[in-house]
Each structure stands twice: as C-alpha cells, then as structure tokens.
Design a protein around this motif. Structure first.
Motif, PDB file in Angstrom:
ATOM      1  N   ASP A 355       0.810  -1.219   0.000  1.00  0.00           N
ATOM      2  CA  ASP A 355       0.000   0.000   0.000  1.00  0.00           C
ATOM      3  C   ASP A 355       0.845   1.271   0.000  1.00  0.00           C
ATOM      4  OD1 ASP A 355      -2.748   1.069   0.068  1.00  0.00           O
ATOM      5  OD2 ASP A 355      -2.168   1.890   2.011  1.00  0.00           O
ATOM      6  N   ARG A 356       1.842   1.316  -0.870  1.00  0.00           N
ATOM      7  CA  ARG A 356       2.685   2.509  -0.890  1.00  0.00           C
ATOM      8  C   ARG A 356       1.971   3.709  -1.499  1.00  0.00           C
ATOM      9  NH1 ARG A 356       7.327   1.374   1.282  1.00  0.00           N
ATOM     10  NH2 ARG A 356       8.165   3.385   0.687  1.00  0.00           N
ATOM     11  N   ILE A 357       0.790   3.501  -2.022  1.00  0.00           N
ATOM     12  CA  ILE A 357      -0.045   4.623  -2.456  1.00  0.00           C
ATOM     13  C   ILE A 357      -0.443   5.486  -1.256  1.00  0.00           C
ATOM     14  CG2 ILE A 357      -2.269   3.415  -2.264  1.00  0.00           C
ATOM     15  CD1 ILE A 357      -3.169   4.778  -4.837  1.00  0.00           C
ATOM     16  N   ARG A 358      -0.348   4.909  -0.046  1.00  0.00           N
ATOM     17  CA  ARG A 358      -0.748   5.672   1.141  1.00  0.00           C
ATOM     18  C   ARG A 358       0.087   6.926   1.339  1.00  0.00           C
ATOM     19  NH1 ARG A 358       2.453   1.515   3.167  1.00  0.00           N
ATOM     20  NH2 ARG A 358       3.869   1.995   4.896  1.00  0.00           N
ATOM     21  N   TYR A 359       1.307   6.937   0.787  1.00  0.00           N
ATOM     22  CA  TYR A 359       2.160   8.107   0.937  1.00  0.00           C
ATOM     23  C   TYR A 359       1.689   9.290   0.086  1.00  0.00           C
ATOM     24  CZ  TYR A 359       5.404   4.865   3.163  1.00  0.00           C
ATOM     25  OH  TYR A 359       5.974   3.936   3.999  1.00  0.00           O
ATOM     26  N   TYR A 360       0.734   9.057  -0.795  1.00  0.00           N
ATOM     27  CA  TYR A 360       0.328  10.088  -1.754  1.00  0.00           C
ATOM     28  C   TYR A 360      -1.000  10.755  -1.418  1.00  0.00           C
ATOM     29  CZ  TYR A 360       4.120   8.251  -4.603  1.00  0.00           C
ATOM     30  OH  TYR A 360       5.348   7.864  -5.052  1.00  0.00           O
ATOM     31  N   TRP A 361      -1.758  10.220  -0.453  1.00  0.00           N
ATOM     32  CA  TRP A 361      -3.077  10.798  -0.190  1.00  0.00           C
ATOM     33  C   TRP A 361      -3.000  12.218   0.358  1.00  0.00           C
ATOM     34  CZ3 TRP A 361      -6.421   8.496  -2.895  1.00  0.00           C
ATOM     35  CH2 TRP A 361      -6.444   7.097  -3.043  1.00  0.00           C
ATOM     36  N   THR A 362      -1.863  12.614   0.927  1.00  0.00           N
ATOM     37  CA  THR A 362      -1.733  13.982   1.436  1.00  0.00           C
ATOM     38  C   THR A 362      -1.269  14.961   0.365  1.00  0.00           C
ATOM     39  OG1 THR A 362       0.512  13.477   2.200  1.00  0.00           O
ATOM     40  CG2 THR A 362      -1.267  13.229   3.798  1.00  0.00           C
ATOM     41  N   ASP A 363      -0.914  14.457  -0.809  1.00  0.00           N
ATOM     42  CA  ASP A 363      -0.542  15.340  -1.917  1.00  0.00           C
ATOM     43  C   ASP A 363      -1.742  16.232  -2.262  1.00  0.00           C
ATOM     44  OD1 ASP A 363      -0.536  15.922  -4.995  1.00  0.00           O
ATOM     45  OD2 ASP A 363       1.545  15.393  -4.527  1.00  0.00           O
ATOM     46  N   PRO A 364      -1.535  17.541  -2.445  1.00  0.00           N
ATOM     47  CA  PRO A 364      -2.673  18.436  -2.725  1.00  0.00           C
ATOM     48  C   PRO A 364      -3.512  17.987  -3.916  1.00  0.00           C
ATOM     49  CG  PRO A 364      -0.725  19.730  -2.206  1.00  0.00           C
ATOM     50  CD  PRO A 364      -0.270  18.303  -2.287  1.00  0.00           C
ATOM     51  N   ALA A 365      -2.880  17.461  -4.955  1.00  0.00           N
ATOM     52  CA  ALA A 365      -3.635  17.001  -6.115  1.00  0.00           C
ATOM     53  C   ALA A 365      -4.483  15.781  -5.766  1.00  0.00           C
ATOM     54  CB  ALA A 365      -2.692  16.681  -7.273  1.00  0.00           C
ATOM     55  N   ALA A 366      -3.946  14.887  -4.921  1.00  0.00           N
ATOM     56  CA  ALA A 366      -4.716  13.721  -4.482  1.00  0.00           C
ATOM     57  C   ALA A 366      -5.881  14.146  -3.597  1.00  0.00           C
ATOM     58  CB  ALA A 366      -3.808  12.751  -3.737  1.00  0.00           C
ATOM     59  N   GLN A 367      -5.618  15.074  -2.685  1.00  0.00           N
ATOM     60  CA  GLN A 367      -6.698  15.569  -1.834  1.00  0.00           C
ATOM     61  C   GLN A 367      -7.800  16.205  -2.664  1.00  0.00           C
ATOM     62  OE1 GLN A 367      -4.430  18.097   0.879  1.00  0.00           O
ATOM     63  NE2 GLN A 367      -4.533  16.543   2.467  1.00  0.00           N
ATOM     64  N   ALA A 368      -7.405  16.946  -3.686  1.00  0.00           N
ATOM     65  CA  ALA A 368      -8.396  17.589  -4.548  1.00  0.00           C
ATOM     66  C   ALA A 368      -9.220  16.545  -5.296  1.00  0.00           C
ATOM     67  CB  ALA A 368      -7.705  18.531  -5.534  1.00  0.00           C
ATOM     68  N   ALA A 369      -8.581  15.463  -5.741  1.00  0.00           N
ATOM     69  CA  ALA A 369      -9.298  14.414  -6.463  1.00  0.00           C
ATOM     70  C   ALA A 369     -10.283  13.691  -5.544  1.00  0.00           C
ATOM     71  CB  ALA A 369      -8.303  13.429  -7.066  1.00  0.00           C
ATOM     72  N   VAL A 370      -9.878  13.415  -4.306  1.00  0.00           N
ATOM     73  CA  VAL A 370     -10.789  12.788  -3.342  1.00  0.00           C
ATOM     74  C   VAL A 370     -11.939  13.730  -3.020  1.00  0.00           C
ATOM     75  CG1 VAL A 370     -11.003  11.891  -0.996  1.00  0.00           C
ATOM     76  CG2 VAL A 370      -9.000  11.305  -2.368  1.00  0.00           C
ATOM     77  N   ASP A 371     -11.635  15.011  -2.849  1.00  0.00           N
ATOM     78  CA  ASP A 371     -12.685  15.989  -2.560  1.00  0.00           C
ATOM     79  C   ASP A 371     -13.698  16.057  -3.707  1.00  0.00           C
ATOM     80  OD1 ASP A 371     -11.548  16.601  -0.131  1.00  0.00           O
ATOM     81  OD2 ASP A 371     -10.570  18.437  -0.826  1.00  0.00           O
ATOM     82  N   ARG A 372     -13.230  15.999  -4.946  1.00  0.00           N
ATOM     83  CA  ARG A 372     -14.145  16.026  -6.086  1.00  0.00           C
ATOM     84  C   ARG A 372     -15.092  14.824  -6.053  1.00  0.00           C
ATOM     85  NH1 ARG A 372      -9.577  18.036  -8.855  1.00  0.00           N
ATOM     86  NH2 ARG A 372      -8.984  15.936  -9.565  1.00  0.00           N
ATOM     87  N   LEU A 373     -14.546  13.667  -5.697  1.00  0.00           N
ATOM     88  CA  LEU A 373     -15.373  12.465  -5.606  1.00  0.00           C
ATOM     89  C   LEU A 373     -16.424  12.610  -4.518  1.00  0.00           C
ATOM     90  CD1 LEU A 373     -16.036   9.471  -6.143  1.00  0.00           C
ATOM     91  CD2 LEU A 373     -14.156   8.883  -4.584  1.00  0.00           C
ATOM     92  N   PHE A 374     -16.014  13.036  -3.344  1.00  0.00           N
ATOM     93  CA  PHE A 374     -16.959  13.145  -2.233  1.00  0.00           C
ATOM     94  C   PHE A 374     -17.961  14.272  -2.466  1.00  0.00           C
ATOM     95  CE2 PHE A 374     -14.254  10.132  -0.358  1.00  0.00           C
ATOM     96  CZ  PHE A 374     -14.842   9.634   0.790  1.00  0.00           C
ATOM     97  N   ASP A 375     -17.529  15.365  -3.071  1.00  0.00           N
ATOM     98  CA  ASP A 375     -18.455  16.450  -3.386  1.00  0.00           C
ATOM     99  C   ASP A 375     -19.478  15.992  -4.419  1.00  0.00           C
ATOM    100  OD1 ASP A 375     -17.126  18.111  -1.645  1.00  0.00           O
ATOM    101  OD2 ASP A 375     -15.993  19.173  -3.198  1.00  0.00           O
ATOM    102  N   ALA A 376     -19.048  15.194  -5.389  1.00  0.00           N
ATOM    103  CA  ALA A 376     -19.962  14.718  -6.427  1.00  0.00           C
ATOM    104  C   ALA A 376     -21.036  13.802  -5.840  1.00  0.00           C
ATOM    105  CB  ALA A 376     -19.178  13.987  -7.513  1.00  0.00           C
ATOM    106  N   LEU A 377     -20.643  12.931  -4.926  1.00  0.00           N
ATOM    107  CA  LEU A 377     -21.616  12.006  -4.336  1.00  0.00           C
ATOM    108  C   LEU A 377     -22.401  12.639  -3.198  1.00  0.00           C
ATOM    109  CD1 LEU A 377     -19.483   8.733  -4.318  1.00  0.00           C
ATOM    110  CD2 LEU A 377     -21.426   9.262  -5.799  1.00  0.00           C
ATOM    111  N   GLY A 378     -21.793  13.591  -2.523  1.00  0.00           N
ATOM    112  CA  GLY A 378     -22.487  14.311  -1.464  1.00  0.00           C
ATOM    113  C   GLY A 378     -23.058  13.387  -0.402  1.00  0.00           C
ATOM    114  N   GLU A 379     -24.292  13.675  -0.002  1.00  0.00           N
ATOM    115  CA  GLU A 379     -24.961  12.897   1.037  1.00  0.00           C
ATOM    116  C   GLU A 379     -25.995  11.941   0.452  1.00  0.00           C
ATOM    117  OE1 GLU A 379     -24.242  12.856   4.368  1.00  0.00           O
ATOM    118  OE2 GLU A 379     -22.511  14.037   3.712  1.00  0.00           O
ATOM    119  N   ARG A 380     -25.971  11.754  -0.859  1.00  0.00           N
ATOM    120  CA  ARG A 380     -26.960  10.853  -1.455  1.00  0.00           C
ATOM    121  C   ARG A 380     -26.746   9.434  -0.947  1.00  0.00           C
ATOM    122  NH1 ARG A 380     -27.204  11.121  -7.265  1.00  0.00           N
ATOM    123  NH2 ARG A 380     -26.262  13.186  -7.117  1.00  0.00           N
TER     124      ARG A 380
END
Length: 434
Positions: A355-380
């Motif tokens: 799971d060496r991808i774990r080192y990348y989740w704090t990268d601003p671009a990764a955070q932005a990509a996760v935020d886009r996913l969660f914003d798109a799905l919202g509370e549905r």
C-alpha cells in the motif's frame, strides 16, 4: 476504562489468562483512519492506541509535516469531533531512533534521534518504541546487539527528560525490532524465520544491562513489550499467516521475561483466528497500518466507479487516473519497491498489500481528487446493487440497515471492517462494527 499507559504496562499480568487482553495499535496519519479507529474504540468503550512513525512525524516535520505536538493536536481534534475522551488515547511513537538520519554519521544521527524522542515524550506520548537497529553512515552492518541496546538506552534517557519537561507521566517502552523492514516486505515472500527464544532472551538481557549502565534500572521496569518476528508478514501480493506451532517455543519462553509481552508488527491482513492466536500466544500488542489505508483505498476506488455510473458529470475512474498521474510524477515512494513489467508495476502501485499509495493521499492534487469524488456524491444514499458490485464487503451491513450508505459513511465503515478482527482478537466486547 483503565489509564491507557497502565493498561499497556499491565498486559503481562493477563497474558496467561484464559481470555488474555490485547492492544490494537493503529499506526497511521490519515485522518479518516484515525477517525475510524477512534469510533471503533468509542463504540466498544476501550482504549485507543494511535501511533506515528519516526518518518511520519519528527522535529523536522517528517513526511506529514507534523511535529509530535502537532500530531497529538491533530488526533485530539478528531477525537473531539467523534466524542472520544482524550484521556483514553494512548499516543505511541514507532521505531523512534536514527532511521530518518541514517545517512549521517552515527553520533549526528543519534543526536537528532535523542531530540526527536524527547519531543515525543514531551508532547505526551506514553508508548515509546526504541529502535536503534539501523546502521548509520559510519557503522558496520549489521550493528552489534550491544550497540543497538546502548543507543536505545540513550533514547530512553532522552524520553524520560522529555516527559519531565512536558509534565507528563513517564512513558512505557517497547524494545527490539522485526525482520524484514517495517511496513511489509518489498517482494513476494514464501517463508519467515520466527525469532528464537535465544535471540529474544539476548535482546532482553542486553537492553536491561544497557539501561542499568545509564542508571535507568527503574526505567527498564517500564519496558512493556519486545518486538519479535512471530512468522507474520505481507509482501506486495501475498500474506504469510500466523502459525501458532511455529512460534510455540517463543510463546513458551515469554512468561519468564518478567513484565514483557510481545509486540507483533506487520499483522495487517491476518484473519480473525490468526490475530486471536497471536494474543493467546503472548503477542498481545498488534500493530496495524497499511491494511487500514488499503481498506480506505478500496472504498475510494469503489466509490469512484459508483460515481462514474450514477453521475453524468463525473468521469468514471477519475480518482484512479489522478492517483496514477501523481505517482508517476513523484515515483520516489514506490520506485525501487515494485518490480516486474509495466503492467505489473501498475497493478502494484494501486493494489499492492504494501500500500505505498498511502504516501500520496496527502498530496494536494490527491486531496483535490478525493474531494471532487466526495463532493460529487455528497450525502446521497447510494444504491444497494452498486454497493454489492463495487463495495461487496459492506453490502450486508447496508442491506441490514446498519450503515447509512453515503460515501463518507461507507469509507469509515470499510476501515472499521478492517479493524474489526483486531477488536475481536483483543476480546473487545460490544456492538459489531458498522
């Protein structure tokens, strides 16, 4: 609940019980993992042990950018949000020693390690793993056990000074280290050499002597755990499961080790029965880290597919493609750890047990990509058939109404699903994890 430090220091008193106690040590700096761990501890009314490594968190910021005091504050803010009592958190420092500075001469590296260890104790970390096993620039390799122990004692002295300076209870200590490297092997593994009772006894005896030579006999009485290799490990694509028979001699030796239980690292991905057998065998402290961010990544990628199907405005697989671009542009955290063809490396970048991808989740671009996913799905509320298809481990809980199927709830639940075997192994009673 008990005082967290007292609970750890007293584990040896119950190691021979019919139902011995265990302690789950969560080693992660990801806020969702920490949140899930604190919710799990809250719902079972038990102590939460949250650890940071010397590379994640140190006086220079580590790869998280946090000092020990920063990390403590970070965890406490999450605890307040989920209504978990701060006084029930046992903060731990993992592999504290010269590893972040091992390219320096030993005395320079040790000076920095002493500052770091003092900073951890000064910030109120009650569980300190002393690990000076790595060779520095001017050291022989491997280091003699006596050198390792002498350096560990120096680090303990610094921790004692730090605890006094921070007006905190003196910490408890873990000594020893595991083979292979922390965080999982770099290749597929077929077999492991279980630590022998002779090696364990030598480690304990030489550390005890080193502490005495620095006038730390009373401090040695707070050594609660010894890191050993019980025969558990994971590589990029396989897991070696615990075999109680292979570790029987080590388990039989442990009761003679006074106040010490075993700490087992790299227990990620072990099944329920194996984790319980570890605790029964005296491996009472169970470390887990990559397995939790692996579960989180599974949830992220499942949600990535669900969003692509449900939403015209969300491009299917957008998060995974973003992570691939980020990892290719900054390969230092995976290149050299993953081998094979381009396709094999691609699979490992995203799906490896290490799971060496774990080192990348704090990268601003990764955070932005996760935020886009969660914003798109919202509370549905996400459809059950899609959860069955892309998040199948969570389907039964969703279908039974135990999880409200929003993106965030499902992610927390996925991490807790990975933590649940640890809760069971440590004899935590209470409601099943959502």
């Amino acid at each position: 609940m008990n005082n967290p430090l007292s609970y750890m220091l007293d584990l040896h008193k119950h190691a021979g019980d019919a139902h011995p106690r265990g302690l789950t040590s969560v080693c992660s700096a990801h806020p969702l993992v920490i949140e899930a761990a604190l919710i799990e501890a809250r719902d079972h009314d038990v102590i939460a042990c949250i650890e940071a490594t010397c590379n994640q968190v140190n006086q220079d910021g580590g790869y998280t950018g946090m000092t020990p005091a920063d990390f403590r504050g970070f965890v406490l803010r999450i605890a307040e949000k989920v209504d978990y009592p701060a006084e029930q958190i046992l903060f731990g420092g993992d592999h504290l020693g010269p590893n972040p500075w091992k390219k320096l001469p030993a005395e320079e590296a040790m000076a920095k390690a002493e500052i770091m260890t003092s900073a951890y104790a000064s910030a109120g970390f009650g569980k300190i793993h002393l690990d000076a096993s790595m060779s520095c620039a001017d050291d022989p390799s491997p280091l003699p056990v006596a050198t390792i122990a002498a350096r560990a004692a120096r680090l303990a002295r610094s921790a004692e000074e730090g605890a006094r300076a921070g007006n905190h209870q003196p910490p408890g200590y873990i000594i020893g280290t595991e083979v292979p490297i922390p965080g999982g092997a770099m290749e597929e593994i077929d077999d492991l050499q279980v630590t022998t009772p002779q090696d364990a006894a030598q480690t304990v005896a030489i550390h005890k002597q080193a502490f005495q030579e620095l006038g730390l006999s009373g401090v040695y009485d707070r050594v609660a755990g010894l890191v050993v290799q019980p025969g558990v490990e994971f590589g990029n694509a396989n897991v070696i499961r615990f075999d109680p028979q292979a570790a029987a001699e080590l388990s039989d030796w442990r009761p003679g080790a006074e106040h010490i239980v075993f700490e087992a690292h790299s227990t990620d991905y072990q099944p329920d029965a194996a984790l319980r057998e570890l605790v029964i065998g005296g491996f009472c402290i169970l470390k887990v880290g990559p397995g939790l961010t692996f579960a989180m990544r599974e949830a992220f990628y499942g949600l990535d597919r669900i969003a692509g199907i449900l939403l015209n405005e969300y491009e299917d697989g957008a998060l995974m493609r973003a992570m691939e671009q980020i990892m290719l542009s900054s390969p230092e955290n995976w290149d050299g750890y993953y081998a094979g063809s381009d396709t094999e490396k691609y699979v490992q970048r995203h799906f490896s047990y290490s799971d060496r991808i774990r080192y990348y989740w704090t990268d601003p671009a990764a955070q932005a990509a996760v935020d886009r996913l969660f914003d798109a799905l919202g509370e549905r509320h996400l459809p059950e058939p899609l959860i069955s298809q892309f998040l199948p481990r969570l389907y039964d809980d969703v279908s039974a109404g135990r999880i409200v199927p929003t993106a965030r709830n499902l992610t927390i639940a996925a991490i807790r699903k990975a933590l649940l075997p640890y809760s069971r192994a440590c004899r935590i009673e209470g409601p099943s994890a959502a």
